[in-house]
Design a protein around this motif. Sequence first.
Motif, mmCIF file in Angstrom:
data_model
loop_
_atom_site.group_PDB
_atom_site.id
_atom_site.type_symbol
_atom_site.label_atom_id
_atom_site.label_comp_id
_atom_site.label_asym_id
_atom_site.label_seq_id
_atom_site.Cartn_x
_atom_site.Cartn_y
_atom_site.Cartn_z
ATOM 1 N N THR A 57 0.808 -1.117 0.063
ATOM 2 C CA THR A 57 -0.008 -0.090 -0.054
ATOM 3 C C THR A 57 0.817 1.140 -0.222
ATOM 4 O OG1 THR A 57 -1.981 -1.247 1.303
ATOM 5 C CG2 THR A 57 -2.014 1.105 1.144
ATOM 6 N N ASP A 60 2.086 1.801 -3.378
ATOM 7 C CA ASP A 60 0.997 2.114 -4.283
ATOM 8 C C ASP A 60 0.575 3.555 -3.904
ATOM 9 O OD1 ASP A 60 -1.440 1.620 -5.992
ATOM 10 O OD2 ASP A 60 -2.824 2.042 -4.219
ATOM 11 N N TRP A 61 0.684 4.275 -2.656
ATOM 12 C CA TRP A 61 0.524 5.532 -2.461
ATOM 13 C C TRP A 61 1.519 6.334 -3.235
ATOM 14 C CZ3 TRP A 61 -0.200 5.401 3.408
ATOM 15 C CH2 TRP A 61 -1.657 4.777 3.891
ATOM 16 N N ARG A 64 0.786 6.479 -7.043
ATOM 17 C CA ARG A 64 -0.150 7.297 -7.322
ATOM 18 C C ARG A 64 -0.120 8.879 -6.967
ATOM 19 N NH1 ARG A 64 -5.610 6.048 -4.401
ATOM 20 N NH2 ARG A 64 -4.282 4.980 -2.862
ATOM 21 N N LYS A 88 -3.120 8.173 4.458
ATOM 22 C CA LYS A 88 -4.037 7.344 5.002
ATOM 23 C C LYS A 88 -5.590 7.921 5.128
ATOM 24 C CE LYS A 88 -5.122 4.008 8.635
ATOM 25 N NZ LYS A 88 -4.585 2.795 8.470
ATOM 26 N N GLN A 89 -5.654 9.392 5.240
ATOM 27 C CA GLN A 89 -6.887 10.064 5.407
ATOM 28 C C GLN A 89 -7.413 10.353 4.122
ATOM 29 O OE1 GLN A 89 -8.606 9.796 8.066
ATOM 30 N NE2 GLN A 89 -6.707 9.051 9.181
ATOM 31 N N PRO A 91 -9.237 10.596 0.391
ATOM 32 C CA PRO A 91 -10.379 9.569 -0.270
ATOM 33 C C PRO A 91 -9.483 8.286 -1.206
ATOM 34 C CG PRO A 91 -10.211 12.122 -1.000
ATOM 35 C CD PRO A 91 -9.077 11.981 -0.314
ATOM 36 N N LYS A 92 -10.286 7.565 -0.977
ATOM 37 C CA LYS A 92 -9.842 6.422 -1.632
ATOM 38 C C LYS A 92 -10.360 6.441 -3.396
ATOM 39 C CE LYS A 92 -8.220 4.685 1.848
ATOM 40 N NZ LYS A 92 -7.406 5.974 2.365
ATOM 41 N N PRO A 93 -9.440 6.068 -4.294
ATOM 42 C CA PRO A 93 -9.772 6.016 -5.899
ATOM 43 C C PRO A 93 -10.880 5.270 -6.003
ATOM 44 C CG PRO A 93 -7.797 4.849 -5.711
ATOM 45 C CD PRO A 93 -8.234 5.180 -4.154
ATOM 46 N N ARG A 94 -11.838 5.722 -6.851
ATOM 47 C CA ARG A 94 -13.245 5.137 -7.365
ATOM 48 C C ARG A 94 -13.097 4.930 -8.848
ATOM 49 N NH1 ARG A 94 -16.445 4.362 -3.245
ATOM 50 N NH2 ARG A 94 -16.347 5.784 -1.397
#
Length: 101
Positions: A57, A60-61, A64, A88-89, A91-94
Amino acid sequence: MQDPRRGRRARAHGLEALGHHPELTRGTNRGKLITMDGMRVLPADLAALATGVQPATIRDWRRRGLIKPVGGTPRRPLYALADLHAAKQAPKPRRQLQTAA
């Protein structure tokens, strides 16, 4: 289910409750707080322990663009603790819904 070995490793390094105690690191800096320009920094493996995520992760961060290395080497980058908590806070990608044409 979380790997039970991961908890022991985090406790062994003194990283408790999402990385509020990043003082312990590997190698010659064991037991010393690493700071760069007044920022607390961690290598990727301890950054994962501090934030409660897998090392993949963290990679990955970085891919991105949510975090950037602030030092270290290309093989062992150092990340700012504040950047890790912000990622960590974030928004996650959709995924975009694709409509049939």
